[in-house]
Motif scaffolding. Structure first.
Motif, PDB file in Angstrom:
ATOM      1  N   VAL C  31      -3.706  26.681 -28.441  1.00 13.55           N
ATOM      2  CA  VAL C  31      -5.093  26.921 -28.044  1.00 13.55           C
ATOM      3  C   VAL C  31      -5.078  27.984 -26.963  1.00 13.55           C
ATOM      4  N   SER C  32      -6.024  28.948 -27.062  1.00 10.25           N
ATOM      5  CA  SER C  32      -6.069  30.003 -26.046  1.00 10.25           C
ATOM      6  C   SER C  32      -7.477  30.572 -25.911  1.00 10.25           C
ATOM      7  N   GLY C  33      -7.853  30.899 -24.701  1.00 14.01           N
ATOM      8  CA  GLY C  33      -9.066  31.679 -24.526  1.00 14.01           C
ATOM      9  C   GLY C  33      -8.785  33.087 -25.023  1.00 14.01           C
ATOM     10  N   VAL C  34      -9.823  33.748 -25.569  1.00 15.87           N
ATOM     11  CA  VAL C  34      -9.611  35.115 -26.079  1.00 15.87           C
ATOM     12  C   VAL C  34     -10.776  36.030 -25.685  1.00 15.87           C
ATOM     13  N   PHE C  35     -10.492  37.324 -25.663  1.00 13.49           N
ATOM     14  CA  PHE C  35     -11.539  38.348 -25.496  1.00 13.49           C
ATOM     15  C   PHE C  35     -11.777  38.982 -26.858  1.00 13.49           C
TER      16      PHE C  35
END
Lengths: 76, 76, 76, 76, 76, 76, 76, 76
Positions: C31-35
């Motif tokens: 899981v990762s935050g992304v731009f």
């Protein structure tokens, strides 16, 4: 370490050869064909943002039959 | 049994031949030209997810003049 | 084994709590935050398609402040 | 007879109640939750275009928790 | 009377010839090049839905250099 | 003075030559390759809306290997 | 130095206050309301990718009435 | 004279009141509910680009229940 997910739209039927080509790139950690509004997803881990740019612009995007790429840079 | 709706964008004027090609595929239950942001919609019913993959990747996407496909896997 | 990437759009500022909630789900591998045009990306590995459906519909989509999800089912 | 496929994006978790509500509408022939960039897909068959409009505007779109609809009118 | 707005994406530089071609179609009431995520917008008024389908599928979409069309059927 | 940002999608690998071509246009103030769902972004400052139209339609869009453009006209 | 363009979609009428809020952020070089499929565009120049992440995640996205952001990281 | 087509996405069921509100704006030449990936389309003719901006930003976008607008400025 910089991580990104790159979604590829490609010419129909080219998924297999593109995935083979992507697998030969060092910083590629995962590659899979997908169903949805993209054709292939690639996970990249690079030393820094410049290596990330080189990999996407000069290696992934220049594989034949890649039509367009959408990049999600990881935010953490 | 696995069901999915596959929306096709194609070369202009190729809708008819693509629909003919799609109709010849066993697991196709419905096919129609549409107005909106897609050109053709197909309803598939397959024995399992692997047959679904084969049908989409090897039969529908390889019909000539298919430009891209968007797949909606049924959730129930 | 079924694999999918789920992209989440969420309420502004909710990325952190959503990622915490996602991490507590067994079948979540990454899981990762992304731009980009999504806010969070999740990689799921489930026993079969039904467990995949349950996980997406009942666990991920019901986390508070999730606005919409886009699912890419892996094709291989 | 006019046919259309209506794709619904809805509030998270509202898929079930929306599908129940949709099933009670006469001209609805199929309804299913889906994975992809939409949440529910509905197949409508109406006597004519005006009944189609009424059904979409006054019955489907007014079900609570429907956020937006995308309509694909059948071209044949 | 049925009305629709058809947005066209076309090959770069083909806007002019496409607009000339569109103007020669009877049911076309308005045509204009546009800036945004489409290239040309056309307003159609047809006797009924079948004439609308013919016009879009057989006249507009078959103009050379049209890449894709997005149709908005008028709801009133 | 009118300002706009024009996002370009192009053939893979053509980013460099397109950016060189764009830089030679007077009213171009900024140009950069980008990662995301576009390939190049251009900032234009023109005397008026007509010069803006000429620049986009006749100079930017006619550069070889430009596939499509999305224009954001500045609102202030 | 890292550069990015961030496109903001916001609640109707909030463009002005959001642009005021964005202008107060150090690394913001340009901000403008736009017409098209976004509402505001911001140009950021940050020391490095981590400052970029902080600025987008903790300053821009947390301004009230921001609904979603789309980030284009500059590739050169 | 400047012309633009503005596509509106709105809260479900608000189409009617929004169209009434839009009709009361001087520079509005056409307004219609639509089926597709937008809810209402408006044709504007304004004296110049500044009046266009005022009309879109201060009149159309501020009508209650408008969720987002997509503007296509006419290129000729």
């Amino acid at each position: 370490m910089e991580t990104a997910y790159v979604m590829i739209n490609c010419e129909m039927g080219a998924e297999g050869t593109i995935m083979e080509g992507v697998k030969s790139i060092d910083s590629v950690k995962e590659v899979s064909g997908v169903f949805g509004n993209y054709d292939v997803i690639v996970k990249l881990e690079c030393l820094d943002i410049d290596e990330m740019r080189e990999t996407i612009a000069k290696k992934i995007r220049l594989l034949s039959n890649v039509r367009c790429t959408t990049t999600l840079m990881c935010a953490n």
